[in-house]
Design a protein around this motif. Structure first.
Motif, short mmCIF file in Angstrom:
data_model
loop_
_atom_site.label_atom_id
_atom_site.label_comp_id
_atom_site.label_asym_id
_atom_site.label_seq_id
_atom_site.Cartn_x
_atom_site.Cartn_y
_atom_site.Cartn_z
N ARG A 1 -32.33 -47.78 -34.24
CA ARG A 1 -31.13 -48.52 -34.64
C ARG A 1 -31.20 -50.01 -34.33
N PHE A 2 -32.40 -50.56 -34.23
CA PHE A 2 -32.53 -52.00 -34.00
C PHE A 2 -32.02 -52.75 -35.22
N ASP A 3 -31.21 -53.78 -34.98
CA ASP A 3 -30.66 -54.59 -36.05
C ASP A 3 -30.96 -56.05 -35.74
N PRO A 4 -31.84 -56.69 -36.50
CA PRO A 4 -32.22 -58.08 -36.21
C PRO A 4 -31.06 -59.06 -36.35
N ALA A 5 -29.99 -58.65 -37.00
CA ALA A 5 -28.85 -59.55 -37.19
C ALA A 5 -27.97 -59.64 -35.94
N ILE A 6 -28.22 -58.76 -34.97
CA ILE A 6 -27.40 -58.74 -33.75
C ILE A 6 -28.05 -59.61 -32.68
N ASP A 7 -27.27 -60.49 -32.07
CA ASP A 7 -27.77 -61.37 -31.01
C ASP A 7 -28.15 -60.58 -29.77
N ASP A 8 -29.09 -61.15 -28.99
CA ASP A 8 -29.51 -60.50 -27.75
C ASP A 8 -28.33 -60.29 -26.79
N GLU A 9 -27.43 -61.25 -26.75
CA GLU A 9 -26.29 -61.13 -25.84
C GLU A 9 -25.45 -59.91 -26.16
N ILE A 10 -25.30 -59.61 -27.44
CA ILE A 10 -24.53 -58.44 -27.86
C ILE A 10 -25.30 -57.16 -27.58
N ARG A 11 -26.61 -57.19 -27.79
CA ARG A 11 -27.42 -55.99 -27.52
C ARG A 11 -27.37 -55.61 -26.04
N ASP A 12 -27.29 -56.62 -25.16
CA ASP A 12 -27.28 -56.36 -23.72
C ASP A 12 -25.89 -56.15 -23.15
N ALA A 13 -24.88 -56.27 -23.99
CA ALA A 13 -23.50 -56.13 -23.51
C ALA A 13 -23.13 -54.66 -23.32
N PHE A 14 -22.15 -54.41 -22.47
CA PHE A 14 -21.73 -53.04 -22.21
C PHE A 14 -21.23 -52.36 -23.47
N THR A 15 -20.72 -53.13 -24.42
CA THR A 15 -20.23 -52.55 -25.67
C THR A 15 -21.33 -51.86 -26.46
N ASN A 16 -22.60 -52.18 -26.16
CA ASN A 16 -23.73 -51.59 -26.87
C ASN A 16 -24.40 -50.49 -26.05
N LEU A 17 -23.84 -50.16 -24.90
CA LEU A 17 -24.50 -49.22 -23.99
C LEU A 17 -23.82 -47.86 -23.95
N LEU A 18 -24.64 -46.85 -23.69
CA LEU A 18 -24.17 -45.49 -23.44
C LEU A 18 -24.85 -45.00 -22.17
N LEU A 19 -24.13 -44.26 -21.35
CA LEU A 19 -24.71 -43.64 -20.16
C LEU A 19 -25.03 -42.19 -20.51
N LEU A 20 -26.33 -41.88 -20.48
CA LEU A 20 -26.80 -40.57 -20.94
C LEU A 20 -27.67 -39.89 -19.90
N CYS A 21 -27.75 -38.57 -19.97
CA CYS A 21 -28.69 -37.84 -19.13
C CYS A 21 -30.09 -38.07 -19.69
N LEU A 22 -31.10 -37.69 -18.92
CA LEU A 22 -32.49 -37.92 -19.34
C LEU A 22 -32.81 -37.26 -20.68
N PRO A 23 -32.49 -35.99 -20.91
CA PRO A 23 -32.80 -35.37 -22.21
C PRO A 23 -32.09 -36.04 -23.38
N HIS A 24 -30.80 -36.33 -23.21
CA HIS A 24 -30.07 -36.96 -24.31
C HIS A 24 -30.56 -38.38 -24.57
N HIS A 25 -30.96 -39.07 -23.51
CA HIS A 25 -31.48 -40.43 -23.70
C HIS A 25 -32.75 -40.39 -24.55
N GLY A 26 -33.63 -39.48 -24.23
CA GLY A 26 -34.86 -39.35 -25.00
C GLY A 26 -34.59 -38.97 -26.45
N GLU A 27 -33.60 -38.12 -26.66
CA GLU A 27 -33.24 -37.67 -28.00
C GLU A 27 -32.59 -38.79 -28.81
N VAL A 28 -31.63 -39.48 -28.21
CA VAL A 28 -30.87 -40.52 -28.92
C VAL A 28 -31.74 -41.73 -29.25
#
Length: 205
Positions: free
Chosen positions: A44-71
Motif C-alpha cells: 500500500r505504498f503511495d508516493p503521493a503521501i508525504d513522509d510526515e503523514i506516513r510516520d504519523a499515528f493516523t497511518n499506524l496500526l498496532l498488530l500482533c506478530l502474525p497479523h503484522h506479517g499478513e497485513v
C-alpha cells in the motif's frame, strides 16, 4: 474493558497491546503496521503521501506478530488488506480516542513503547499529573487528553475500581478543559482523585 486488556487492532484478535512482565511493569506486545507502506515496495505504498503523514499515528496500526506479517506482506498484503479496510479497523478500534491519538503526530517504535507504558501506570498517578498540568498551564496537550480518556475507561470498566459516578466526573472535566473554565476542570479532576483515595481507604478497612 480495562486498558490493560485492550487487544490489538485486527478484529477478533485477542492479543493484548501491552503485557505485564512483572508487577506494575508493562511492555509493548504489539508491532507497528502501516495503512500506507513507508517505503517503495511495501504494501500500500503511495508516493503521493508525504513522509510526515506516513510516520504519523493516523497511518499506524498496532498488530500482533502474525497479523503484522499478513497485513504488510509485500505480495498479498495490499490485495487482501486495502487501505479502506485498514482505515475501518482503525476507526472501529480507536473510537472516541481517535482525535487525541491523531494529534500525537509522528511517532516511532521507541515513542510508541513509552506512550503505551505510560498508559498503564496507576490511574491515580496519571490523574494527578493531568490535574497538575491543567492547573499550571491552563490547557491539556493531546497526550494528556488521551491519558485522561484512558483513565476514565479504566475507572468505568474495572470491577475493583470506583463507581461510574467518579468516572463521570472525569469525563465532565475532560469536556470542560476545552472551554475557558480551566480552574473548574482542574478542581473536578482533583475532586475525582480525592474520591479515588477515599474509595481505596474504605476498601482497606
Amino acid at each position: 474493558m480495562g486498558a490493560e486488556q485492550r487487544p490489538v487492532y485486527a478484529p477478533g484478535c485477542t492479543i493484548p497491546v501491552v503485557v505485564e512482565i512483572r508487577v506494575g511493569v508493562y511492555r509493548k506486545n504489539a508491532q507497528i503496521g502501516h495503512i500506507h507502506g513507508v517505503r517503495p515496495g511495501a504494501a500500500r505504498f503511495d508516493p503521493a503521501i508525504d513522509d510526515e503523514i506516513r510516520d504519523a499515528f493516523t497511518n499506524l496500526l498496532l498488530l500482533c506478530l502474525p497479523h503484522h506479517g499478513e497485513v504488510d506482506d509485500r505480495k498479498t498484503g495490499e490485495q487482501k488488506y486495502p487501505p479502506e479496510l485498514l482505515h475501518k479497523w482503525k476507526i472501529q478500534h480507536e473510537g472516541g480516542d481517535g482525535p487525541a491519538l491523531a494529534a500525537l503526530g509522528r511517532v516511532d517504535e521507541e515513542s510508541i513503547g513509552e506512550l503505551l507504558a505510560e498508559a498503564f501506570s496507576p490511574p491515580i498517578e496519571r490523574l494527578q499529573s493531568i490535574a497538575d498540568q491543567l492547573e499550571q498551564t491552563g490547557t491539556l496537550n493531546a497526550e494528556a487528553l488521551l491519558q485522561l480518556r484512558q483513565v476514565v475507561h479504566v475507572l468505568r470498566d474495572s470491577p475493583d475500581g470506583p463507581d461510574w459516578r467518579t468516572a463521570q466526573v472525569l469525563g465532565q472535566a475532560a469536556e470542560v478543559f476545552g472551554t475557558r473554565s480551566f480552574t473548574t476542570a482542574a478542581g473536578q479532576l482533583r475532586s475525582a482523585a480525592d474520591v479515588i483515595d477515599m474509595s481505596r481507604l474504605a476498601g482497606c478497612r
